[in-house]
Design a protein around this motif. Structure first.
Motif, mmCIF file in Angstrom:
data_model
loop_
_atom_site.group_PDB
_atom_site.id
_atom_site.type_symbol
_atom_site.label_atom_id
_atom_site.label_comp_id
_atom_site.label_asym_id
_atom_site.label_seq_id
_atom_site.Cartn_x
_atom_site.Cartn_y
_atom_site.Cartn_z
ATOM 1 N N SER A 120 0.827 -1.153 -0.056
ATOM 2 C CA SER A 120 0.073 0.058 -0.199
ATOM 3 C C SER A 120 0.867 1.277 0.030
ATOM 4 C CB SER A 120 -0.843 0.052 1.295
ATOM 5 O OG SER A 120 -0.005 0.274 2.333
ATOM 6 N N VAL A 121 2.205 1.099 0.047
ATOM 7 C CA VAL A 121 2.809 2.274 0.271
ATOM 8 C C VAL A 121 3.010 2.970 -1.340
ATOM 9 C CG1 VAL A 121 5.187 3.251 0.437
ATOM 10 C CG2 VAL A 121 4.622 1.416 1.804
ATOM 11 N N ILE A 122 2.809 4.369 -1.513
ATOM 12 C CA ILE A 122 2.736 5.059 -2.667
ATOM 13 C C ILE A 122 3.755 5.911 -2.866
ATOM 14 C CG2 ILE A 122 0.186 4.320 -3.221
ATOM 15 C CD1 ILE A 122 -0.350 7.547 -2.467
ATOM 16 N N GLY A 123 4.438 6.372 -1.617
ATOM 17 C CA GLY A 123 5.424 7.533 -1.609
ATOM 18 C C GLY A 123 6.108 7.508 -0.463
ATOM 19 N N LEU A 124 7.460 8.420 -0.639
ATOM 20 C CA LEU A 124 8.287 8.568 0.416
ATOM 21 C C LEU A 124 8.750 10.019 0.220
ATOM 22 C CD1 LEU A 124 9.959 7.732 2.910
ATOM 23 C CD2 LEU A 124 11.722 6.897 1.274
ATOM 24 N N LYS A 125 8.676 10.844 1.354
ATOM 25 C CA LYS A 125 9.243 12.120 1.174
ATOM 26 C C LYS A 125 10.324 12.254 2.164
ATOM 27 C CE LYS A 125 7.890 16.813 2.588
ATOM 28 N NZ LYS A 125 6.961 17.610 2.813
ATOM 29 N N ILE A 126 11.492 12.527 1.763
ATOM 30 C CA ILE A 126 12.692 12.599 2.800
ATOM 31 C C ILE A 126 13.070 14.044 3.001
ATOM 32 C CG2 ILE A 126 15.129 12.146 3.079
ATOM 33 C CD1 ILE A 126 14.797 9.595 1.182
ATOM 34 N N GLY A 127 12.897 14.662 4.058
ATOM 35 C CA GLY A 127 12.902 16.021 4.499
ATOM 36 C C GLY A 127 13.931 16.133 5.607
ATOM 37 N N LYS A 128 14.373 17.098 5.811
ATOM 38 C CA LYS A 128 15.508 17.475 6.951
ATOM 39 C C LYS A 128 14.857 17.572 8.323
ATOM 40 C CE LYS A 128 18.145 21.000 4.280
ATOM 41 N NZ LYS A 128 18.435 22.470 4.201
ATOM 42 N N LYS A 129 13.713 17.707 8.468
ATOM 43 C CA LYS A 129 13.115 17.622 9.763
ATOM 44 C C LYS A 129 12.348 16.246 9.992
ATOM 45 C CE LYS A 129 10.208 20.392 12.935
ATOM 46 N NZ LYS A 129 9.500 21.684 12.976
ATOM 47 N N PHE A 130 11.675 15.855 8.818
ATOM 48 C CA PHE A 130 11.280 14.312 9.011
ATOM 49 C C PHE A 130 11.142 13.904 7.708
ATOM 50 C CE2 PHE A 130 7.577 17.450 8.770
ATOM 51 C CZ PHE A 130 7.094 16.868 7.638
ATOM 52 N N ASP A 131 10.930 12.460 7.771
ATOM 53 C CA ASP A 131 10.690 11.659 6.482
ATOM 54 C C ASP A 131 9.120 11.331 6.767
ATOM 55 O OD1 ASP A 131 13.087 11.871 6.032
ATOM 56 O OD2 ASP A 131 13.739 9.832 6.447
ATOM 57 N N ALA A 132 8.279 11.201 5.566
ATOM 58 C CA ALA A 132 6.924 10.846 5.694
ATOM 59 C C ALA A 132 6.747 9.536 4.411
ATOM 60 C CB ALA A 132 6.194 11.817 5.181
ATOM 61 N N ILE A 133 6.036 8.485 4.931
ATOM 62 C CA ILE A 133 5.778 7.519 4.261
ATOM 63 C C ILE A 133 4.256 7.552 3.765
ATOM 64 C CG2 ILE A 133 5.758 5.106 3.817
ATOM 65 C CD1 ILE A 133 7.665 4.876 6.156
ATOM 66 N N TYR A 134 3.761 7.594 2.534
ATOM 67 C CA TYR A 134 2.554 7.722 2.212
ATOM 68 C C TYR A 134 1.825 6.402 1.808
ATOM 69 C CZ TYR A 134 4.054 12.762 2.042
ATOM 70 O OH TYR A 134 4.556 13.821 2.373
ATOM 71 N N PHE A 135 0.447 6.105 2.330
ATOM 72 C CA PHE A 135 -0.109 4.742 1.982
ATOM 73 C C PHE A 135 -0.911 4.745 0.898
ATOM 74 C CE2 PHE A 135 2.170 4.380 6.172
ATOM 75 C CZ PHE A 135 2.883 3.321 5.813
ATOM 76 N N SER A 136 -1.782 5.910 0.807
ATOM 77 C CA SER A 136 -2.970 5.825 -0.141
ATOM 78 C C SER A 136 -2.937 7.141 -0.708
ATOM 79 C CB SER A 136 -4.073 5.116 0.431
ATOM 80 O OG SER A 136 -4.580 6.010 1.382
ATOM 81 N N THR A 137 -4.165 7.362 -1.320
ATOM 82 C CA THR A 137 -4.373 8.712 -1.888
ATOM 83 C C THR A 137 -5.208 9.664 -0.722
ATOM 84 O OG1 THR A 137 -6.333 7.968 -2.862
ATOM 85 C CG2 THR A 137 -4.484 8.079 -4.172
ATOM 86 N N LYS A 138 -5.605 9.004 0.348
ATOM 87 C CA LYS A 138 -6.181 9.866 1.270
ATOM 88 C C LYS A 138 -5.154 10.803 2.007
ATOM 89 C CE LYS A 138 -8.122 7.424 4.515
ATOM 90 N NZ LYS A 138 -8.611 6.537 5.650
ATOM 91 N N ILE A 139 -5.774 11.963 2.265
ATOM 92 C CA ILE A 139 -4.645 12.895 2.787
ATOM 93 C C ILE A 139 -3.958 12.539 4.095
ATOM 94 C CG2 ILE A 139 -4.490 15.251 3.707
ATOM 95 C CD1 ILE A 139 -6.333 16.342 1.294
ATOM 96 N N ASP A 140 -4.750 11.885 4.904
ATOM 97 C CA ASP A 140 -4.262 11.797 6.411
ATOM 98 C C ASP A 140 -3.300 10.303 6.533
ATOM 99 O OD1 ASP A 140 -6.620 10.461 6.264
ATOM 100 O OD2 ASP A 140 -7.137 10.861 8.373
ATOM 101 N N ASP A 141 -3.385 9.488 5.552
ATOM 102 C CA ASP A 141 -2.942 8.123 5.371
ATOM 103 C C ASP A 141 -1.312 8.240 5.282
ATOM 104 O OD1 ASP A 141 -3.154 5.639 5.880
ATOM 105 O OD2 ASP A 141 -4.168 5.115 4.074
ATOM 106 N N PHE A 142 -0.463 8.754 6.160
ATOM 107 C CA PHE A 142 0.929 8.662 6.112
ATOM 108 C C PHE A 142 1.631 8.809 7.576
ATOM 109 C CE2 PHE A 142 -0.542 13.121 6.486
ATOM 110 C CZ PHE A 142 0.736 13.625 7.265
#
Length: 178
Positions: A120-142
Motif C-alpha cells: 500500500s506504500v505509494i510515496g516517500l518524502k525525505i526531508g530535513k525535519k522528518f521523513d514521511a511514508i504515504y500509504f494511499s491517496t487519502k490525505i491523512d494516510d501517512f
C-alpha cells in the motif's frame, strides 16, 4: 527485519504536512476563482473585485480552518504525537506505540500497534525535519518518521529503511501499470 529507535514527532509536523497535501490538491480552485474574478472586475464590473476579496479573506480562511479541525479531531490524530518505533520486513511496516508519561503518577496507555502492508506504500518524502511514508491517496494516510528514529552513527539502517520503501514503491507502481 529492520527496526528504528523509539522516537516522538510533533503533531504540528502532521498538520503542516496535511495542509501542504490539501493545498496541493485544492489551492487551484481558489486561485482560479481569484483569477476569474480579477478578469471579470477588469473587463465587466468592479463588483467582482469585492467577490474576490470575500473569497480571499472570508471563504479561504474558513475552509482551511475546517480542514484543520476535520483532521485534528479524528481518532487517529491522538497517535500522531505518541512515542513509537517502527519495524519493517518484506511485507509489512509495523508501528509500535509506547506509554507516554503525563506526569509522575499517570501515563497514557499505549495504543495497539498499526500494521501497513508494503503493497500500500505509494510515496516517500525525505526531508530535513522528518521523513514521511504515504500509504494511499487519502490525505491523512501517512506516517512521519523523526530523524531521532535512527542513530547518528548508523546511517546504514536509515538507508536500508529507505531502500526497502523505495523498492516497495517501484513494485507497487509496476503492479498498477500491468
Amino acid at each position: 527485519m529492520l527496526s528504528t529507535l523509539k522516537f516522538k514527532t510533533d503533531t504540528s509536523d502532521y498538520f503542516r504536512e496535511i495542509m501542504a497535501l490539501w493545498l496541493g490538491r485544492y489551492l487551484w480552485i481558489f486561485l482560479s476563482i481569484l483569477v476569474i474574478c480579477g478578469f471579470l472586475a477588469a473587463f465587466i464590473d468592479t463588483a467582482f473585485l469585492v467577490v474576490a476579496l470575500i473569497v480571499l479573506f472570508l471563504v479561504f480562511p474558513f475552509v482551511v480552518t475546517h480542514v484543520y479541525f476535520n483532521y485534528a479531531l479524528k481518532p487517529t490524530a491522538t497517535k500522531w504525537g505518541r512515542t513509537r518505533s517502527m519495524s519493517i520486513d518484506d511485507k509489512m511496516i509495523t508501528v509500535i506505540y509506547y506509554e507516554d508519561l503525563v506526569d509522575d503518577d499517570h501515563a497514557l496507555p499505549a495504543p495497539a500497534p498499526d500494521a501497513y502492508p508494503l503493497s500500500s506504500v505509494i510515496g516517500l518524502k525525505i526531508g530535513k525535519k522528518f521523513d514521511a511514508i504515504y500509504f494511499s491517496t487519502k490525505i491523512d494516510d501517512f506516517i512521519i518518521i523523526s530523524p531521532e528514529a535512527f542513530s547518528e552513527e548508523d546511517y546504514k539502517s536509515k538507508e536500508e529503511f529507505h531502500a526497502i520503501i523505495f523498492n516497495a514503491i517501484q513494485e507497487n507502481s509496476l503492479s498498477l501499470r500491468s
